[in-house]
Write an enzyme that holds these catalytic residues in place. Structure first.
Site, PDB file in Angstrom:
ATOM      1  N   ASP A 125      -3.155  -8.169  -7.380  1.00 17.68           N
ATOM      2  CA  ASP A 125      -2.805  -8.532  -5.998  1.00 17.68           C
ATOM      3  C   ASP A 125      -3.460  -9.867  -5.654  1.00 17.68           C
ATOM      4  O   ASP A 125      -4.371  -9.934  -4.827  1.00 17.68           O
ATOM      5  CB  ASP A 125      -3.280  -7.404  -5.070  1.00 17.68           C
ATOM      6  CG  ASP A 125      -2.916  -7.661  -3.636  1.00 17.68           C
ATOM      7  OD1 ASP A 125      -1.981  -8.440  -3.378  1.00 17.68           O
ATOM      8  OD2 ASP A 125      -3.581  -7.084  -2.751  1.00 17.68           O
ATOM      9  N   HIS A 166       0.821  -1.218   0.000  1.00 25.20           N
ATOM     10  CA  HIS A 166       0.000   0.000   0.000  1.00 25.20           C
ATOM     11  C   HIS A 166       0.854   1.268   0.000  1.00 25.20           C
ATOM     12  O   HIS A 166       0.411   2.308  -0.488  1.00 25.20           O
ATOM     13  CB  HIS A 166      -0.974  -0.038   1.177  1.00 25.20           C
ATOM     14  CG  HIS A 166      -2.003  -1.122   1.032  1.00 25.20           C
ATOM     15  ND1 HIS A 166      -2.574  -1.765   2.096  1.00 25.20           N
ATOM     16  CD2 HIS A 166      -2.541  -1.691  -0.091  1.00 25.20           C
ATOM     17  CE1 HIS A 166      -3.438  -2.676   1.645  1.00 25.20           C
ATOM     18  NE2 HIS A 166      -3.428  -2.655   0.332  1.00 25.20           N
TER      19      HIS A 166
HETATM   20  C1  LIG Z   1      -4.711 -10.285  -1.281  1.00 29.70           C
HETATM   21  S1  LIG Z   1      -6.440 -10.098  -1.361  1.00 29.70           S
HETATM   22  C2  LIG Z   1      -6.669  -8.507  -2.018  1.00 29.70           C
HETATM   23  C3  LIG Z   1      -6.302  -7.391  -1.117  1.00 29.70           C
HETATM   24  C4  LIG Z   1      -6.538  -6.032  -1.685  1.00 29.70           C
HETATM   25  N1  LIG Z   1      -5.993  -5.880  -3.033  1.00 29.70           N
HETATM   26  C5  LIG Z   1      -5.917  -4.977  -0.806  1.00 29.70           C
HETATM   27  O1  LIG Z   1      -4.739  -4.622  -1.009  1.00 29.70           O
HETATM   28  O2  LIG Z   1      -6.614  -4.488   0.093  1.00 29.70           O
HETATM   29  C6  LIG Z   1      -6.827 -11.080  -2.741  1.00 29.70           C
HETATM   30  C7  LIG Z   1      -8.309 -11.086  -3.093  1.00 29.70           C
HETATM   31  O3  LIG Z   1      -8.426 -11.708  -4.377  1.00 29.70           O
HETATM   32  C8  LIG Z   1      -9.636 -12.441  -4.408  1.00 29.70           C
HETATM   33  N2  LIG Z   1      -9.491 -13.383  -5.533  1.00 29.70           N
HETATM   34  C9  LIG Z   1      -8.911 -14.602  -5.548  1.00 29.70           C
HETATM   35  N3  LIG Z   1      -8.874 -15.080  -6.809  1.00 29.70           N
HETATM   36  C10 LIG Z   1      -9.418 -14.124  -7.593  1.00 29.70           C
HETATM   37  C11 LIG Z   1      -9.610 -14.002  -9.005  1.00 29.70           C
HETATM   38  N4  LIG Z   1      -9.253 -14.970  -9.841  1.00 29.70           N
HETATM   39  N5  LIG Z   1     -10.156 -12.858  -9.460  1.00 29.70           N
HETATM   40  C12 LIG Z   1     -10.519 -11.856  -8.634  1.00 29.70           C
HETATM   41  N6  LIG Z   1     -10.361 -11.916  -7.293  1.00 29.70           N
HETATM   42  C13 LIG Z   1      -9.809 -13.036  -6.786  1.00 29.70           C
HETATM   43  C14 LIG Z   1      -9.743 -13.032  -3.030  1.00 29.70           C
HETATM   44  O4  LIG Z   1     -11.092 -13.338  -2.742  1.00 29.70           O
HETATM   45  C15 LIG Z   1      -9.175 -11.892  -2.163  1.00 29.70           C
HETATM   46  O5  LIG Z   1     -10.212 -11.065  -1.701  1.00 29.70           O
END
Ligand SMILES: C[S@@+](CC[C@H](N)C(=O)[O-])C[C@H]1O[C@@H](n2cnc3c(N)ncnc32)[C@H](O)[C@@H]1O
Length: 279
Positions: free
Chosen positions: A164, A19
């Protein structure tokens, strides 16, 4: 079936690292007048309650945002990031941690546009609740890699994509390398930020090789390692930035050195800033 829930990890050292870089990228985008597009492929729920039992299980935020929160000598370049965390915690106690959607929402200008995609239905519903009535935020229940295909290139022609992933499937490094190559082929001038966990050296080297062979130029690599290799969790994490802003490497090297000095455990690890692929 998506089992990963980011609330278990919110505010940990990896979030802080990611972040801070994200905030500096958006601050840099804001320096030019023209509108830009922001795409968050794996958005999460946007804001995390650190008093929730899931966050309390490993209390990972204690080795991340809590350490920064307690400092009084935070560098000026960290101010936009810390201001956003403070704004979510006006009573002076770090209970809520903003995720990438909320951080970017606080920084984009009225002329800019943001799209958030999240594949987990429950998490996506939480995102809708968080940004209810906010017409600037376009949320889609969608696979992040499909979202790259659907949204790029953007009409604005300037922009930032955050990839991410939760890395809860096998071959995720290869999936990301391929998705990045395809996205870059459609939109080569966009900035891309790709977070990854530090895994076995062979795995990371394989990922680096796939990126090197993808035909993409200007790939800056950051790695922050704060724990020894035999730690029970990942010892560090990295971020690749394709088409970073001018002098981003020197600016961030200074800032992340300070971050490492605050977060490292027993002087373990260190900071790597390296052009994986140059001009
Ligand atoms: C590491 S977290 C994201 C954190 C967020 N970017 C942040 O920095 O606050 C990863 C997220 O990706 C979602 N996720 C997993 N596979 C995914 C996919 N193929 N496409 C979109 N989202 C996905 C998960 O449900 C999770 O909420």
């Amino acid at each position: 079936m998506l089992s990963y829930r980011h609330l278990f990890h919110a505010g940990n050292f990896a979030d802080v690292f990611k972040h801070i870089l994200l905030t500096r990228l958006i601050v840099s985008m804001n320096k030019k007048d023209k509108p830009y597009f922001y795409l968050d492929t794996h958005a999460g729920i946007g804001r995390y309650d650190l008093s929730h039992p899931w966050a309390q299980k490993g209390r990972e935020y204690e080795s991340g945002i809590k350490k920064l929160w307690e400092r009084t000598d935070t560098p000026v370049a960290m101010k936009p990031y810390m201001d956003i965390v403070h704004a979510d915690n006006p009573d002076g106690h770090p209970r809520f941690y903003p995720g990438s959607p909320r951080i970017v929402r606080q920084l984009i200008r009225p002329i800019d546009r943001m799209v958030l995609t999240e594949l987990n239905k429950t998490d996506c519903a939480a995102l809708y609740d968080l940004f209810e009535h906010d017409r600037k935020v376009n949320i889609k229940l969608m696979d992040g890699y499909q979202s790259l295909k659907a949204h790029l290139p953007p009409p604005e022609r300037r922009g930032l994509v955050l990839i991410d992933s939760s890395f809860d499937r096998s071959r995720e490094f290869s999936r990301i390398a391929k998705a990045l190559q395809e996205a870059h082929a459609k939109w080569s001038t966009g900035t891309y930020a790709i977070w990854y966990p530090l895994m076995a050296p062979g795995v990371i080297r394989g990922f680096e090789r796939e990126i090197e062979e993808a035909g993409i130029r200007k790939v800056l690599q950051f790695e922050l390692k704060i724990l020894p290799d035999d730690a029970s969790t990942i010892p560090g994490c990295g971020m690749l930035i394709v088409n970073p802003p001018w002098k981003f490497d020197t600016e961030m090297r200074t800032l992340l050195r300070w971050v490492w000095s605050v977060l490292n455990v027993n002087n373990a690890g260190g900071l790597k800033v390296h052009w994986l692929v140059g001009e």
